[in-house]
Design an enzyme around this catalytic site. Structure first.
Site, PDB file in Angstrom:
ATOM      1  N   LYS A   1       0.722  -1.326   0.125  1.00  0.00           N
ATOM      2  CA  LYS A   1      -0.223   0.142  -0.073  1.00  0.00           C
ATOM      3  C   LYS A   1       0.922   1.391   0.124  1.00  0.00           C
ATOM      4  O   LYS A   1       0.735   2.163  -0.777  1.00  0.00           O
ATOM      5  CB  LYS A   1      -1.012   0.088   1.077  1.00  0.00           C
ATOM      6  CG  LYS A   1      -2.267  -0.617   1.067  1.00  0.00           C
ATOM      7  CD  LYS A   1      -3.334  -0.189   2.107  1.00  0.00           C
ATOM      8  CE  LYS A   1      -2.514   0.161   3.502  1.00  0.00           C
ATOM      9  NZ  LYS A   1      -2.602  -1.009   4.330  1.00  0.00           N
TER      10      LYS A   1
ATOM     11  N   ARG B   1      -9.964   2.017   8.722  1.00  0.00           N
ATOM     12  CA  ARG B   1      -9.660   0.623   9.123  1.00  0.00           C
ATOM     13  C   ARG B   1     -10.559   0.076   9.699  1.00  0.00           C
ATOM     14  O   ARG B   1     -10.342  -1.122  10.068  1.00  0.00           O
ATOM     15  CB  ARG B   1      -8.304   0.838  10.198  1.00  0.00           C
ATOM     16  CG  ARG B   1      -6.863   0.491   9.498  1.00  0.00           C
ATOM     17  CD  ARG B   1      -5.870   0.598  10.414  1.00  0.00           C
ATOM     18  NE  ARG B   1      -4.576  -0.032  10.333  1.00  0.00           N
ATOM     19  CZ  ARG B   1      -3.635   0.448   9.296  1.00  0.00           C
ATOM     20  NH1 ARG B   1      -3.699   1.569   8.953  1.00  0.00           N
ATOM     21  NH2 ARG B   1      -2.639  -0.250   9.240  1.00  0.00           N
TER      22      ARG B   1
ATOM     23  N   ARG C   1      10.978  -6.473   6.032  1.00  0.00           N
ATOM     24  CA  ARG C   1      11.049  -5.071   6.096  1.00  0.00           C
ATOM     25  C   ARG C   1      11.732  -4.407   7.057  1.00  0.00           C
ATOM     26  O   ARG C   1      12.409  -3.396   7.170  1.00  0.00           O
ATOM     27  CB  ARG C   1       9.494  -4.573   6.074  1.00  0.00           C
ATOM     28  CG  ARG C   1       9.383  -3.177   5.696  1.00  0.00           C
ATOM     29  CD  ARG C   1       7.945  -2.746   5.276  1.00  0.00           C
ATOM     30  NE  ARG C   1       7.028  -3.167   6.478  1.00  0.00           N
ATOM     31  CZ  ARG C   1       5.660  -2.972   6.098  1.00  0.00           C
ATOM     32  NH1 ARG C   1       5.224  -2.399   5.524  1.00  0.00           N
ATOM     33  NH2 ARG C   1       4.929  -3.254   7.347  1.00  0.00           N
TER      34      ARG C   1
ATOM     35  N   ARG D   1      11.127  -2.940  10.168  1.00  0.00           N
ATOM     36  CA  ARG D   1      10.872  -1.478  10.870  1.00  0.00           C
ATOM     37  C   ARG D   1      10.912  -1.810  12.197  1.00  0.00           C
ATOM     38  O   ARG D   1      10.644  -3.119  12.682  1.00  0.00           O
ATOM     39  CB  ARG D   1       9.407  -0.952  10.289  1.00  0.00           C
ATOM     40  CG  ARG D   1       9.368   0.333  10.326  1.00  0.00           C
ATOM     41  CD  ARG D   1       7.919   0.875   9.597  1.00  0.00           C
ATOM     42  NE  ARG D   1       6.811   0.075  10.160  1.00  0.00           N
ATOM     43  CZ  ARG D   1       5.618   0.188   9.202  1.00  0.00           C
ATOM     44  NH1 ARG D   1       5.838   0.751   8.027  1.00  0.00           N
ATOM     45  NH2 ARG D   1       4.788  -0.506   9.987  1.00  0.00           N
TER      46      ARG D   1
ATOM     47  N   ARG E   1      -0.963  -7.614  13.751  1.00  0.00           N
ATOM     48  CA  ARG E   1      -1.537  -6.581  12.764  1.00  0.00           C
ATOM     49  C   ARG E   1      -2.315  -7.201  11.837  1.00  0.00           C
ATOM     50  O   ARG E   1      -3.432  -6.677  11.250  1.00  0.00           O
ATOM     51  CB  ARG E   1      -0.447  -5.861  11.974  1.00  0.00           C
ATOM     52  CG  ARG E   1       0.006  -4.545  12.776  1.00  0.00           C
ATOM     53  CD  ARG E   1       0.610  -3.470  12.084  1.00  0.00           C
ATOM     54  NE  ARG E   1       1.611  -3.050  12.370  1.00  0.00           N
ATOM     55  CZ  ARG E   1       2.770  -3.461  11.874  1.00  0.00           C
ATOM     56  NH1 ARG E   1       3.028  -4.254  10.861  1.00  0.00           N
ATOM     57  NH2 ARG E   1       4.095  -2.902  12.429  1.00  0.00           N
TER      58      ARG E   1
HETATM   59  P1  ADP Z   1       0.910  -1.014   7.981  1.00  0.00           P
HETATM   60  O1  ADP Z   1       1.271  -0.468   6.803  1.00  0.00           O
HETATM   61  O2  ADP Z   1       2.047  -1.947   8.330  1.00  0.00           O
HETATM   62  O3  ADP Z   1      -0.473  -1.934   8.016  1.00  0.00           O
HETATM   63  P2  ADP Z   1       0.592   1.644   9.100  1.00  0.00           P
HETATM   64  O4  ADP Z   1       1.775   2.097   8.664  1.00  0.00           O
HETATM   65  O5  ADP Z   1      -0.507   1.998   8.003  1.00  0.00           O
HETATM   66  O6  ADP Z   1       0.867   0.044   9.036  1.00  0.00           O
HETATM   67  O7  ADP Z   1       0.095   1.926  10.463  1.00  0.00           O
HETATM   68  C1  ADP Z   1       1.201   1.514  11.586  1.00  0.00           C
HETATM   69  C2  ADP Z   1       0.182   1.685  13.021  1.00  0.00           C
HETATM   70  O8  ADP Z   1      -0.514   2.864  13.018  1.00  0.00           O
HETATM   71  C3  ADP Z   1      -1.137   0.673  12.780  1.00  0.00           C
HETATM   72  O9  ADP Z   1      -0.592  -0.674  13.251  1.00  0.00           O
HETATM   73  C4  ADP Z   1      -1.989   1.174  14.010  1.00  0.00           C
HETATM   74  O10 ADP Z   1      -1.445   1.009  15.389  1.00  0.00           O
HETATM   75  C5  ADP Z   1      -1.740   2.684  13.624  1.00  0.00           C
HETATM   76  N1  ADP Z   1      -2.888   3.160  12.573  1.00  0.00           N
HETATM   77  C6  ADP Z   1      -2.385   3.735  11.496  1.00  0.00           C
HETATM   78  N2  ADP Z   1      -3.744   4.103  10.966  1.00  0.00           N
HETATM   79  C7  ADP Z   1      -4.829   3.811  11.899  1.00  0.00           C
HETATM   80  C8  ADP Z   1      -5.932   3.829  11.583  1.00  0.00           C
HETATM   81  N3  ADP Z   1      -6.737   4.391  10.650  1.00  0.00           N
HETATM   82  N4  ADP Z   1      -6.926   3.470  12.772  1.00  0.00           N
HETATM   83  C9  ADP Z   1      -6.086   3.161  13.959  1.00  0.00           C
HETATM   84  N5  ADP Z   1      -5.012   2.965  14.014  1.00  0.00           N
HETATM   85  C10 ADP Z   1      -4.204   3.223  13.101  1.00  0.00           C
END
Ligand code: ADP
Length: 190
Positions: free
Chosen positions: A18, A93, A132, A134, A145
């Site tokens: 994404k 989400r 990855r 991170r 996740r």
């Molecule tokens: P990934 O791409 O690994 O799924 P993101 O970078 O989008 O993760 O998000 C990292 C973390 O930030 C999530 O695991 C969550 O804890 C928080 N987060 C991001 N966007 C949201 C959202 N829309 N609602 C709730 N938590 C969020």
């Protein structure tokens, strides 16, 4: 690029690509890529009040609460650079977040043009995420996740499909081919 979708949501499990695609598509369409994950991580880095509140949640792979996210996203979408379109990466989400987004759009007299789902098999997701490295990417957190995604976010695929907005793209292709596939789905009337 008149006629192309300009208010876009990217949906997909963690590790589906994404973030990479968001940057490429946003650049091509000259709209901002808005990643709530990046915004939250920046807040943690900066040590802001928001960052203090959400740091532990991010590290655990859990979701920040919907009310906090509504504030973050409402503020961000009100910025001038988002007036003419944006690509959301990581929001919504949950169903509640999808409702919040619909409300923001409604209030502005705008519509969501497209929701793009990037489809990648689960084994591949874990493999990619482990590569990855991170800070918040331990295997346990990655699995958490994925679980959170299945439970809270995957249902949004049906929600947007029912509204005729969803287009699915095969994420098991080269980065360039995924971008091409997404661009095709964003074309007017596509
Ligand atoms: P990934 O791409 O690994 O799924 P993101 O970078 O989008 O993760 O998000 C990292 C973390 O930030 C999530 O695991 C969550 O804890 C928080 N987060 C991001 N966007 C949201 C959202 N829309 N609602 C709730 N938590 C969020």
């Amino acid at each position: 690029m008149a006629g192309e979708a300009r208010r876009i949501v990217l949906l997909g499990a963690p590790g589906c690509g994404k973030g990479t695609q968001a940057a490429r598509i946003a650049a091509a369409l000259e709209i901002p890529a808005i990643s709530t994950g990046d915004m939250l991580r920046a807040a943690v880095q900066a040590g802001s009040a928001l960052g203090e509140r959400v740091g532990g949640i991010l590290n655990a792979g859990e979701l920040v609460d919907d009310a906090t996210m509504a504030e973050v996203v409402t503020d961000r979408l009100a910025q001038p650079d988002a007036a003419d379109g944006y690509l959301l990466d990581g929001y919504p989400r949950t169903q509640s977040q999808a409702d919040t987004l619909a409300g923001i759009l409604d209030a502005a007299g705008q519509e969501l043009d497209r929701v793009i789902q990037i489809d990648v098999a689960k084994d591949e997701l874990v493999r990619r995420a482990l590569g990855r490295q991170r800070a918040d990417d331990t295997e346990e957190v990655i699995r958490k996740r994925l679980e959170v995604y299945e439970e809270n976010t995957a249902p949004l695929v049906d929600y947007y499909r029912d509204r005729g907005m969803l287009r699915a793209v095969d994420g098991n292709q080269s980065i360039e081919d995924v971008t091409r596939s997404i661009m095709k789905e964003l074309e007017a009337g596509g």
